[in-house]
Design an enzyme around this catalytic site. Sequence first.
Site, PDB file in Angstrom:
ATOM      1  N   HIS A 108      -6.236   0.534   0.132  1.00  0.00           N
ATOM      2  CA  HIS A 108      -6.112   1.830   0.790  1.00  0.00           C
ATOM      3  C   HIS A 108      -7.311   2.140   1.684  1.00  0.00           C
ATOM      4  O   HIS A 108      -7.213   2.990   2.571  1.00  0.00           O
ATOM      5  CB  HIS A 108      -5.910   2.922  -0.258  1.00  0.00           C
ATOM      6  CG  HIS A 108      -4.522   2.948  -0.813  1.00  0.00           C
ATOM      7  ND1 HIS A 108      -3.872   4.119  -1.142  1.00  0.00           N
ATOM      8  CD2 HIS A 108      -3.652   1.952  -1.080  1.00  0.00           C
ATOM      9  CE1 HIS A 108      -2.663   3.833  -1.596  1.00  0.00           C
ATOM     10  NE2 HIS A 108      -2.511   2.512  -1.573  1.00  0.00           N
ATOM     11  N   HIS A 270       1.730  -6.478  -5.590  1.00  0.00           N
ATOM     12  CA  HIS A 270       2.442  -5.942  -6.745  1.00  0.00           C
ATOM     13  C   HIS A 270       2.531  -6.936  -7.896  1.00  0.00           C
ATOM     14  O   HIS A 270       3.204  -6.672  -8.890  1.00  0.00           O
ATOM     15  CB  HIS A 270       3.820  -5.463  -6.322  1.00  0.00           C
ATOM     16  CG  HIS A 270       3.770  -4.232  -5.495  1.00  0.00           C
ATOM     17  ND1 HIS A 270       4.886  -3.605  -5.004  1.00  0.00           N
ATOM     18  CD2 HIS A 270       2.719  -3.501  -5.056  1.00  0.00           C
ATOM     19  CE1 HIS A 270       4.528  -2.549  -4.303  1.00  0.00           C
ATOM     20  NE2 HIS A 270       3.212  -2.473  -4.315  1.00  0.00           N
TER      21      HIS A 270
END
EC number: 1.11.1.21
Length: 749
Positions: A108, A270
Amino acid sequence: MFKRTIPLFAAFTLAISPSIFPNYAHAQEDKPKTNQYWWPKMLDLSPLRQPNATSNPMGEKFNYAEEFNSLDLNAVIEDLKKLMTTSQDWWPADYGNYGPLFIRMSWHAAGTYRIYDGRGGANGGFQRFAPQNSWPDNANLDKARRLLWPIKQKYGRKISWADLLVLAGNVAMESMGFKTIGFAGGREDAWEAININWGTEGKWLESKRQDKVGKLEKPLAATVMGLIYVNPEGPNGVPDPLAAAEKIRETFGRMAMNDEETVALIAGGHAFGKTHGAASGKYLGPAPEAAGIEEQGFGWKNSYGSGKGKDTITSGLEGAWTVTPTHWSHNYLQNLFNFNWVKTKSPGGAIQWVPENSNASSMVPDAFDPSKRHAPVMLTTDLALKFDPVYSKIAKRFLDNPKEFDDAFARAWFKLIHRDMGPRSRYLGSLVPKEIMIWQDPVPPVDYKLVDANDIANLKGKILNSGLTTPELVKTAWASASTFRGTDMRGGANGARIRLAPQKDWPANDPQELAKVLKTLESIQNNFNNAQADGKKISLADLIVLGGNAAIEQAAKQAGYDIIVPFTPGRTDATQGMTDVKSFEVLEPKADGFRNYFDKSNNMSPPEMLVDKASLLKLSVPEMTVLVGGMRVLNANTGQNQYGVFTDKPGTLNNDFFINLLSMSTEWKKSSETEGIYEGYDRKTGKLKWKATSVDLIFGANSELRAVAEAYATDDAKDKFIQDFVNAWVKVMTADRFDIKAANANINS
């Protein structure tokens, strides 16, 4: 309006469920009103004043590269590895490992990068400041940064927050069994927030940023205000994997990722960690910037249960993708294709997906209770990789070829966390991979003897006697160097890519004229190089800049000033094979106020686009002002238009632009024939004297710009004007020369 803003976005699709985040209103009625409030159409010059050098507590002499190069990087890595598995009571680690949290933090930080203006990314460590530190998508990353504080405190100035935020995620992957391809330091810290256009929405998690055909407005990359990339539940919360794929492709593409890189990043990212949605978002308190002072920079205080651990609320989604959340595996892709997925809701009320097969209900370990097991989960954005035909083909290939997947993810991850750093010459540290990648915009090394002062003088003479005009030489040098973006350090004169596709064909560069200039300069280059017996050479990249310098020296001489424009050789010439055409297309100037060029497809006004261009070039208000004034009298407009050429001696470097602009002998009116053009008439005779654009007239209309223009229009400002113009010119010409420091001009009148 250009409102001190600039976009960025990304999604380690651990993203956020819009349903769980209330909008925290900030009362403004009792706040003093700004000039922008009273006069919203006023040109905002603040982008040219940030960051403020006085905000840096390290001082102007601080050299971060020297500090980082003295760092024991291996010791930092070992400390990070120890931190990963040392769970803290105040924020317990999922599965006893903070690695997935740090990966999300790094993602992020870097994933805000966007291609259209180069803004965003990890450089500066802006995740520490508003608004990023309080974006819904960054919920609970305040805890990740606070966990890192003891390491930052230990190593101090030797490693920036910006580097540490990225390194932590890289080390996390390595510590959990994934082999990355390396890490480069060199990201310097910012010390204040900057205002960037993240969108015009007035509420978090709104999405009002599409054009008439549904595409994101440029330069934005995220689809939703406050998210890094896309809504993980699907566009506007609608759980449609194919619609989600369209949004993913658009937003990841705007982060410089192709389809293969996108699949690798999502599937690889993920493989680690879980989402958190133990309960509804109603239990969460304000984000850090709105939290009480007693929270000391923490936000999202959770009143549900213990407020941490098993009771954590972050995105509202809940669960892990794989059976090995803290170990690298290919289980994400295995689960994605081996199960049929059915829609359900998390405890927090967010839409997610679980296997149709009930036998999968106990596959995944609980993050805190070893006696509990769970089903794996997928998000709507995960299923996009299964149902989108292009993504699915790539994902299946990765599933069948694990080593290929590992390599693709390693490369995409490295690109993600380094895309905003610019050329490899800025990379620091012992972990920098040796491989040169095309997205790094490589240029050849200098493998020849550089020209000396006598050669430079000789070459300038040949250029000035070649038949090329001052405007042609100035425009070519400017077109080459002004592609530089101080946001992601791309572009600039090094490489001479102005002679290659796509730059040679950009309308702003007057392609036909450019081709003529380049042909002449190439002839001078070849004649010089072929005449040397000692291996000495001049690159075309250097010769283009030298030509602009020579033209400016000649123009100053015509005004009665002998000057030497500083020049440092060392640029080299890239090849077309070193140049990703599609990647360079985003550098095309759709407006360049310095050349009085404006493409009407822009959604900002010409003066706003001028400020944006100057901001990308890292210019100050005076530097922007003096460059425009100088370029006008040098007759350097695109298309040889005469707008703003307020002088009867075009090609002579003087302050006529400012003198004539500010003269009360001229009355300005909007043109009745051409939109966006203004006509200046003699107040006494009514005779048409000048024509101008709004970029020209803004220097007399805007009170702050007029003040600077006045400084250059006074009788005693002639020397200062030339000195300042040359210094600003050299700053642009050397903006991408990370190996040198720009010198100031020598001037004699």
